[in-house]
Design a protein around this motif. Structure first.
Motif, PDB file in Angstrom:
ATOM      1  N   TRP A   1      24.929  -7.373 -60.570  1.00 30.21           N
ATOM      2  CA  TRP A   1      25.426  -6.257 -60.353  1.00 30.21           C
ATOM      3  C   TRP A   1      26.347  -5.832 -61.646  1.00 30.21           C
ATOM      4  O   TRP A   1      26.913  -4.844 -61.934  1.00 30.21           O
ATOM      5  N   ARG A   2      26.807  -7.131 -62.230  1.00 30.43           N
ATOM      6  CA  ARG A   2      28.010  -7.136 -62.928  1.00 30.43           C
ATOM      7  C   ARG A   2      28.045  -6.409 -63.929  1.00 30.43           C
ATOM      8  O   ARG A   2      29.077  -5.773 -64.483  1.00 30.43           O
TER       9      ARG A   2
ATOM     10  N   VAL B   1      35.461  -6.634 -54.445  1.00 31.35           N
ATOM     11  CA  VAL B   1      35.012  -5.994 -55.861  1.00 31.35           C
ATOM     12  C   VAL B   1      36.115  -4.905 -56.385  1.00 31.35           C
ATOM     13  O   VAL B   1      36.463  -4.856 -57.372  1.00 31.35           O
ATOM     14  N   ALA B   2      36.473  -3.944 -55.401  1.00 29.87           N
ATOM     15  CA  ALA B   2      37.383  -2.851 -55.740  1.00 29.87           C
ATOM     16  C   ALA B   2      38.883  -3.486 -56.152  1.00 29.87           C
ATOM     17  O   ALA B   2      39.414  -3.096 -56.966  1.00 29.87           O
ATOM     18  N   ALA B   3      39.098  -4.553 -55.380  1.00 28.33           N
ATOM     19  CA  ALA B   3      40.455  -5.125 -55.700  1.00 28.33           C
ATOM     20  C   ALA B   3      40.421  -5.739 -57.219  1.00 28.33           C
ATOM     21  O   ALA B   3      41.401  -5.880 -57.980  1.00 28.33           O
ATOM     22  N   SER B   4      39.250  -6.256 -57.687  1.00 29.84           N
ATOM     23  CA  SER B   4      38.980  -6.835 -58.863  1.00 29.84           C
ATOM     24  C   SER B   4      39.027  -5.646 -60.072  1.00 29.84           C
ATOM     25  O   SER B   4      38.983  -6.213 -61.280  1.00 29.84           O
ATOM     26  N   LEU B   5      38.673  -4.714 -59.657  1.00 28.68           N
ATOM     27  CA  LEU B   5      38.672  -3.404 -60.876  1.00 28.68           C
ATOM     28  C   LEU B   5      39.404  -2.234 -60.121  1.00 28.68           C
ATOM     29  O   LEU B   5      38.970  -1.364 -60.005  1.00 28.68           O
TER      30      LEU B   5
ATOM     31  N   HIS C   1      30.198  -1.472 -66.659  1.00 24.93           N
ATOM     32  CA  HIS C   1      29.590  -0.181 -67.195  1.00 24.93           C
ATOM     33  C   HIS C   1      30.741   0.928 -66.719  1.00 24.93           C
ATOM     34  O   HIS C   1      31.182   1.806 -67.294  1.00 24.93           O
ATOM     35  N   ALA C   2      30.768   0.789 -65.417  1.00 27.87           N
ATOM     36  CA  ALA C   2      31.680   1.961 -64.603  1.00 27.87           C
ATOM     37  C   ALA C   2      33.238   1.792 -64.987  1.00 27.87           C
ATOM     38  O   ALA C   2      33.725   2.559 -65.139  1.00 27.87           O
ATOM     39  N   ALA C   3      33.569   0.459 -64.911  1.00 31.84           N
ATOM     40  CA  ALA C   3      34.844   0.208 -65.792  1.00 31.84           C
ATOM     41  C   ALA C   3      35.096   0.705 -67.129  1.00 31.84           C
ATOM     42  O   ALA C   3      36.248   1.294 -67.253  1.00 31.84           O
ATOM     43  N   ASP C   4      34.375   0.483 -68.024  1.00 29.31           N
ATOM     44  CA  ASP C   4      34.462   0.575 -69.345  1.00 29.31           C
ATOM     45  C   ASP C   4      34.628   2.285 -69.421  1.00 29.31           C
ATOM     46  O   ASP C   4      35.041   2.878 -70.471  1.00 29.31           O
ATOM     47  N   ARG C   5      33.667   3.095 -68.417  1.00 28.14           N
ATOM     48  CA  ARG C   5      33.643   4.325 -68.717  1.00 28.14           C
ATOM     49  C   ARG C   5      34.403   5.188 -67.805  1.00 28.14           C
ATOM     50  O   ARG C   5      34.382   6.441 -67.673  1.00 28.14           O
TER      51      ARG C   5
END
Ligand SMILES: [Zn+2]
Length: 257
Positions: A114-115, A147-151, A120-124
């Motif tokens: 998934w990474r 995962v939400a905590a990491s992003l 991609h979501a984080a970049d955009r």
């Protein structure tokens, strides 16, 4: 209270035919989905494919749609679909969010497959809608919250309010509050008990609850009734029924609404 047609937005709608035998071949096209949503008083929705993962077909039907509803598009992220990275790049201007279904893909959101898509979501700056359910090892809310905590820059919407049971919803809401995960939201699809939604609102506030129906599997009126049973103020109701989704899904630079 009359439905506020300006704000009613369904943030979890599927178009197309389901492949999982659980759904008996059920499916519906965009015209029929739009008819159901309109009749229920909705003016817009976040539309995603079914487990067929037909992103191209869903997007082309959205592009051909002539209103009056306003739709945003969330592609179905199947990390085994080799054509998906190119699709996401080519259609970046039309993508409002990404839809993750760990259960159907049989991969917890922490799996390395998934990474690239989370990145991609984080970049955009794209929100991520993540199915959460009772299969804790794969689709548990705690995995998505990790995962939400990491992003922290990525808005996450945990479908089914973290999992379709009172204990799972309560656990997800409490963890969001205690861990101060300001980017985590709970989507109301398939929660039938008003008191379950009400306790989650008490924990995290109306600004973190996003209306979704999971149409074409469920009917939006069912979950509208759950929200309307809560006795919320007009502002609280408007936030859940559209304001929060519109904020999370606000078009970024280069995107079309
Ligand atoms: Zn769904």
């Amino acid at each position: 209270m009359p439905i506020d047609t300006f704000t009613c937005f369904d943030a979890h709608v599927h178009v197309g035919r389901w492949q999982s035998p659980d759904f008996g071949g059920h499916g519906s096209d965009l015209a029929s989905v739009a008819g159901v949503l309109s009749a229920a008083g909705f003016t817009g929705a976040l539309v995603m494919p079914t487990d067929s993962g037909d992103n191209a077909g869903t997007l082309s039907s959205l592009q051909a749609f002539k209103g009056p509803l306003s739709f945003r598009f969330a592609p179905w992220i199947n990390p085994r679909d080799a054509s998906l990275p190119a699709f996401l790049e080519a259609n970046a201007g039309h993508i409002a969010a990404l839809k993750f279904h760990p259960s159907f893909c049989r991969l917890p959101l922490t799996a390395p497959e998934w990474r690239p898509f989370l990145q991609h979501a984080a970049d955009r700056g794209l929100p991520c809608v993540v199915h959460c359910g009772r299969w804790q090892e794969v689709a548990g809310w705690s995995i998505t919250l990790g995962v939400a905590a990491s992003l922290p820059s990525v808005p996450f919407v945990l479908s089914h309010m973290g999992g379709d049971s009172p204990a799972l919803v309560a656990g997800a809401a409490t963890a969001i509050r205690e861990r101060r995960l300001d980017n985590a939201h709970l989507g109301t699809e398939s929660i039938r008990e008003p008191w379950v939604v009400g306790r989650a609102i008490d924990a995290i506030g109306c600004d973190r609850v996003v209306f979704g129906s999971d149409h074409n599997l469920n009917h939006p009126r069912s979950f509208l009734a759950v929200i309307d049973a809560l006795g919320l103020s007009g502002a609280e109701r408007a936030a859940i029924l559209g304001g929060n989704a519109r904020r999370i899904l606000a078009p970024r630079a280069g995107q079309t609404a």
